[in-house]
Design a protein around this motif. Structure first.
Motif, mmCIF file in Angstrom:
data_model
loop_
_atom_site.group_PDB
_atom_site.id
_atom_site.type_symbol
_atom_site.label_atom_id
_atom_site.label_comp_id
_atom_site.label_asym_id
_atom_site.label_seq_id
_atom_site.Cartn_x
_atom_site.Cartn_y
_atom_site.Cartn_z
ATOM 1 N N SER A 111 0.539 -0.721 -0.037
ATOM 2 C CA SER A 111 0.251 -0.176 -0.172
ATOM 3 C C SER A 111 1.177 1.364 0.459
ATOM 4 O O SER A 111 0.740 1.897 -0.422
ATOM 5 C CB SER A 111 -0.839 -0.428 1.431
ATOM 6 O OG SER A 111 -1.634 -0.904 1.173
ATOM 7 N N GLY A 115 0.841 4.304 -2.177
ATOM 8 C CA GLY A 115 0.861 6.005 -2.295
ATOM 9 C C GLY A 115 1.716 6.690 -3.028
ATOM 10 O O GLY A 115 1.923 7.376 -2.660
ATOM 11 N N ARG A 117 3.624 6.375 -5.592
ATOM 12 C CA ARG A 117 3.568 5.843 -7.389
ATOM 13 C C ARG A 117 3.345 7.413 -7.341
ATOM 14 O O ARG A 117 4.383 7.644 -8.236
ATOM 15 C CB ARG A 117 2.237 5.830 -7.590
ATOM 16 C CG ARG A 117 2.148 5.616 -9.303
ATOM 17 C CD ARG A 117 1.224 5.254 -9.793
ATOM 18 N NE ARG A 117 0.949 4.762 -11.276
ATOM 19 C CZ ARG A 117 0.920 3.801 -11.860
ATOM 20 N NH1 ARG A 117 -0.639 3.456 -11.997
ATOM 21 N NH2 ARG A 117 0.771 4.190 -13.518
ATOM 22 N N GLY A 230 -5.589 9.803 -9.410
ATOM 23 C CA GLY A 230 -5.554 10.115 -8.011
ATOM 24 C C GLY A 230 -6.427 9.800 -6.950
ATOM 25 O O GLY A 230 -5.768 8.450 -5.830
ATOM 26 N N PRO A 231 -7.446 10.092 -6.897
ATOM 27 C CA PRO A 231 -8.247 8.912 -6.092
ATOM 28 C C PRO A 231 -8.559 7.503 -6.448
ATOM 29 O O PRO A 231 -8.896 7.534 -4.692
ATOM 30 C CB PRO A 231 -9.843 10.492 -6.291
ATOM 31 C CG PRO A 231 -8.876 11.298 -7.115
ATOM 32 C CD PRO A 231 -8.216 10.865 -7.796
ATOM 33 N N ARG A 233 -6.166 5.540 -6.871
ATOM 34 C CA ARG A 233 -6.098 4.792 -6.574
ATOM 35 C C ARG A 233 -5.382 5.339 -4.623
ATOM 36 O O ARG A 233 -5.342 4.383 -3.867
ATOM 37 C CB ARG A 233 -4.478 5.381 -6.959
ATOM 38 C CG ARG A 233 -2.798 4.436 -5.957
ATOM 39 C CD ARG A 233 -1.640 4.905 -6.486
ATOM 40 N NE ARG A 233 -1.393 6.449 -7.465
ATOM 41 C CZ ARG A 233 -1.419 7.621 -8.065
ATOM 42 N NH1 ARG A 233 -2.194 6.974 -9.326
ATOM 43 N NH2 ARG A 233 -1.439 8.300 -7.960
ATOM 44 N N ALA A 234 -5.909 6.218 -4.408
ATOM 45 C CA ALA A 234 -6.182 6.538 -2.302
ATOM 46 C C ALA A 234 -6.761 5.661 -2.256
ATOM 47 O O ALA A 234 -7.168 5.129 -1.106
ATOM 48 C CB ALA A 234 -6.595 8.422 -2.689
ATOM 49 N N VAL A 235 -8.273 5.378 -2.911
ATOM 50 C CA VAL A 235 -9.057 3.851 -1.756
ATOM 51 C C VAL A 235 -8.437 2.801 -1.795
ATOM 52 O O VAL A 235 -8.714 2.590 -1.196
ATOM 53 C CB VAL A 235 -10.337 4.330 -3.129
ATOM 54 C CG1 VAL A 235 -11.362 3.551 -2.882
ATOM 55 C CG2 VAL A 235 -11.282 5.557 -3.202
ATOM 56 N N VAL A 237 -5.588 2.405 -1.737
ATOM 57 C CA VAL A 237 -4.418 2.538 -0.611
ATOM 58 C C VAL A 237 -4.163 2.935 0.678
ATOM 59 O O VAL A 237 -4.143 1.777 1.437
ATOM 60 C CB VAL A 237 -3.469 3.852 -0.745
ATOM 61 C CG1 VAL A 237 -2.027 3.813 0.370
ATOM 62 C CG2 VAL A 237 -2.667 4.081 -2.309
ATOM 63 N N ALA A 238 -5.974 3.522 0.910
ATOM 64 C CA ALA A 238 -6.492 3.242 2.539
ATOM 65 C C ALA A 238 -7.279 1.868 2.665
ATOM 66 O O ALA A 238 -7.022 1.469 3.862
ATOM 67 C CB ALA A 238 -7.760 4.521 1.861
#
Length: 253
Positions: A111, A115, A117, A230-231, A233-235, A237-238
């Motif tokens: 993760s 994050g 990346r 981005g958003p 990928r953020a999901v 990662v979280a």
């Protein structure tokens, strides 16, 4: 496998393909879903690698025209194969109880790679724009280490590969990404062969996940590219961090 678990894997497969097409890191979803479906972590890792492999091949086909000259490809292929074999063998010889204990840290580490990346991509682009001497030996080591990471951890190893390639050779980014896709497929292929021959793969999980990832990849390429990566990928990662902490808490308790 009951209908609820099968439905979970179908949804995870579609999400895996879609996220891989748009933002990367989808294999983390497939791996987590297999564990949630009651499959032991080590078997889940082997199964997710086999199930996601067709998507690696598809990415190579899509970027075939952007590949560097064959001589450049042949120069790094042995390092990719060697690293992939080493990482896969290391995973296979790791006792299940040990893998169960370290898998939360692997999920969190993967993760973190996802994050970072954006920073890795920026570093890669700056390196591509900077003229300089190539470092063949360092390139071989970088590809081999990326192969070890890919064979053992898997999630996010394409990001590790593209950053190392861009830092250590002077090529257009399109060629670097195409070469990364080829090396990812080669590393995944070595892992798949070893996992099928010497590991325990849940073929029911593969049968459900593999076609779902293809559907998700197609849908992702056609529709989800309209959304910012981005958003998305953020999901992932979280989700990976929360799931890793959950596994860690379960081991402690």
């Amino acid at each position: 496998m009951d209908p609820i678990q099968a439905t979970l894997l179908v949804a995870a497969g579609v999400a895996t393909g879609a996220f891989n097409a748009v933002a990367g890191g989808g294999s983390l979803i497939a791996f987590s879903a297999l564990i949630a479906a009651g499959i032991p972590p080590l078997t889940a890792k082997l199964t997710s690698t086999v199930a996601v492999f067709p998507g690696n091949v598809a990415s190579v086909a899509g970027g075939y025209r952007d590949l560097p000259p064959r001589a450049d490809v042949r120069r790094v292929l042995p390092a990719a194969v060697g690293g992939g074999v080493a990482g896969s063998v290391l995973l296979l010889v790791t006792p299940s109880r040990v893998f169960d204990a370290i898998v939360p840290f692997l999920v969190i580490a993967a993760s973190a790679v996802l994050g970072l990346r954006g920073r890795l991509d920026g570093l890669a682009r700056r390196s591509v724009l900077r003229h300089g001497r190539e470092h063949p030996a360092a390139l071989q080591v970088s590809v081999a280490l990326g192969g070890v990471y890919g064979g053992y951890v898997g999630a996010g190893f394409g990001i590790v590969l593209v950053a190392g390639l861009a830092l250590l050779q002077h090529e257009p980014l399109t060629r670097t990404i195409a070469l990364k896709n080829l090396l990812s497929a080669v590393i995944s292929f070595t892992a798949v062969v070893l996992f099928v021959l010497f590991g325990t793969v849940n073929w029911a999980g593969v049968a459900i996940l593999a076609p779902a990832t293809v559907v998700g990849g197609y849908v992702g390429a056609r529709l989800l590219r309209r959304l910012p990566g981005g958003p998305l990928r953020a999901v992932v990662v979280a989700f990976g961090v929360v799931f890793g902490l959950f596994l860690l808490g379960r081991n402690v308790l």
